[in-house]
Scaffold this motif. Sequence first.
Motif, PDB file in Angstrom:
ATOM      1  N   ASP A   1      28.286  81.104  46.919  1.00  0.00           N
ATOM      2  CA  ASP A   1      29.138  81.271  48.095  1.00  0.00           C
ATOM      3  C   ASP A   1      30.255  80.229  48.053  1.00  0.00           C
ATOM      4  OD1 ASP A   1      27.615  83.335  49.016  1.00  0.00           O
ATOM      5  OD2 ASP A   1      26.808  82.284  50.752  1.00  0.00           O
ATOM      6  N   ASP A   2      31.351  80.554  48.697  1.00  0.00           N
ATOM      7  CA  ASP A   2      32.514  79.663  48.656  1.00  0.00           C
ATOM      8  C   ASP A   2      32.354  78.402  49.490  1.00  0.00           C
ATOM      9  OD1 ASP A   2      32.668  80.776  51.160  1.00  0.00           O
ATOM     10  OD2 ASP A   2      34.737  81.455  50.965  1.00  0.00           O
ATOM     11  N   ASP A   3      31.257  78.275  50.218  1.00  0.00           N
ATOM     12  CA  ASP A   3      31.038  77.055  50.998  1.00  0.00           C
ATOM     13  C   ASP A   3      30.028  76.121  50.327  1.00  0.00           C
ATOM     14  OD1 ASP A   3      28.802  78.613  51.378  1.00  0.00           O
ATOM     15  OD2 ASP A   3      28.772  78.428  53.556  1.00  0.00           O
ATOM     16  N   ARG A   4      29.841  76.276  49.040  1.00  0.00           N
ATOM     17  CA  ARG A   4      28.921  75.431  48.274  1.00  0.00           C
ATOM     18  C   ARG A   4      29.706  74.599  47.262  1.00  0.00           C
ATOM     19  NH1 ARG A   4      23.490  77.233  49.378  1.00  0.00           N
ATOM     20  NH2 ARG A   4      23.831  78.545  51.189  1.00  0.00           N
ATOM     21  N   LEU A   5      29.178  73.419  46.982  1.00  0.00           N
ATOM     22  CA  LEU A   5      29.769  72.534  45.988  1.00  0.00           C
ATOM     23  C   LEU A   5      28.737  72.328  44.892  1.00  0.00           C
ATOM     24  CD1 LEU A   5      32.172  70.727  45.252  1.00  0.00           C
ATOM     25  CD2 LEU A   5      31.034  68.875  46.485  1.00  0.00           C
TER      26      LEU A   5
ATOM     27  N   TYR B   1      13.121  88.154  48.757  1.00  0.00           N
ATOM     28  CA  TYR B   1      14.462  88.146  48.159  1.00  0.00           C
ATOM     29  C   TYR B   1      15.008  86.726  48.111  1.00  0.00           C
ATOM     30  CZ  TYR B   1      16.232  88.025  53.011  1.00  0.00           C
ATOM     31  OH  TYR B   1      16.496  87.692  54.309  1.00  0.00           O
ATOM     32  N   ILE B   2      15.956  86.533  47.225  1.00  0.00           N
ATOM     33  CA  ILE B   2      16.647  85.256  47.067  1.00  0.00           C
ATOM     34  C   ILE B   2      17.884  85.294  47.965  1.00  0.00           C
ATOM     35  CG2 ILE B   2      17.813  83.698  45.449  1.00  0.00           C
ATOM     36  CD1 ILE B   2      14.906  84.106  44.697  1.00  0.00           C
ATOM     37  N   ILE B   3      18.065  84.260  48.806  1.00  0.00           N
ATOM     38  CA  ILE B   3      19.255  84.241  49.652  1.00  0.00           C
ATOM     39  C   ILE B   3      20.496  84.035  48.785  1.00  0.00           C
ATOM     40  CG2 ILE B   3      18.024  83.484  51.718  1.00  0.00           C
ATOM     41  CD1 ILE B   3      19.259  80.709  51.283  1.00  0.00           C
ATOM     42  N   GLY B   4      21.614  84.528  49.259  1.00  0.00           N
ATOM     43  CA  GLY B   4      22.804  84.611  48.437  1.00  0.00           C
ATOM     44  C   GLY B   4      23.669  83.383  48.300  1.00  0.00           C
ATOM     45  N   GLY B   5      23.331  82.259  48.891  1.00  0.00           N
ATOM     46  CA  GLY B   5      24.182  81.079  48.824  1.00  0.00           C
ATOM     47  C   GLY B   5      24.398  80.574  47.415  1.00  0.00           C
ATOM     48  N   THR B   6      23.353  80.556  46.619  1.00  0.00           N
ATOM     49  CA  THR B   6      23.451  80.148  45.222  1.00  0.00           C
ATOM     50  C   THR B   6      22.292  80.766  44.451  1.00  0.00           C
ATOM     51  OG1 THR B   6      23.565  78.284  43.672  1.00  0.00           O
ATOM     52  CG2 THR B   6      22.323  77.913  45.712  1.00  0.00           C
TER      53      THR B   6
END
Length: 187
Positions: free
Chosen positions: A98-102, A156-161
């Motif tokens: 996701d675009d809010d992850r570093l 399921y695996i959440i989509g953040g990373t």
Amino acid sequence: MLRRCWTGEKFYFIQFTFPLNNLIDVVHEIETTGWTVEKPLNNVTKHYVIKKDPSIIKFCSSEVGFADTYDSLVYKTIIPIDWLVKRNITTKYVHFLDDDRLVNTRRLHQFAVDSLGTTESKIIGYKLRFRQPFRTKSSKWFTTLEEYPFDFWPPYIIGGTILTNMKVVKNLAYAIPFTKIIKMEDA
């Protein structure tokens, strides 16, 4: 596969192969022979096509072919999977982010090398279990019984990373046409 699950309050019967019971066999058949006699449930990868190579598209271009809404998030995962396979990308690992992850890419790469083989069917991420679909109409995550008639989502695996390899990406690309698309970003 029908499973009986205890949630602490009552038993639920959960079918995790909805709606195609032989999806694993279909994916294996496509992987080994290049085709299957099974009829696709959707043609989402034919309908939503990336018309240009994403590496040359200018920022903020409106030429990607679908509205950028919350309900279209599932396609933002499906389309890159399909694109990676159709373009025959030869990378070892794939990281959905996701675009809010570093991310520290060097550490991520080393983690992938240490934890994820290139031939394993493995996805690394934060796994959720026994989550119920939202049935409240005012929720942005509302899912109708027609869309998904069961009391619990499959794990399921959440989509953040999400970190995986090209073997899994190819298997996902083969499975997408034979999978019912649900407007939930992590499904």
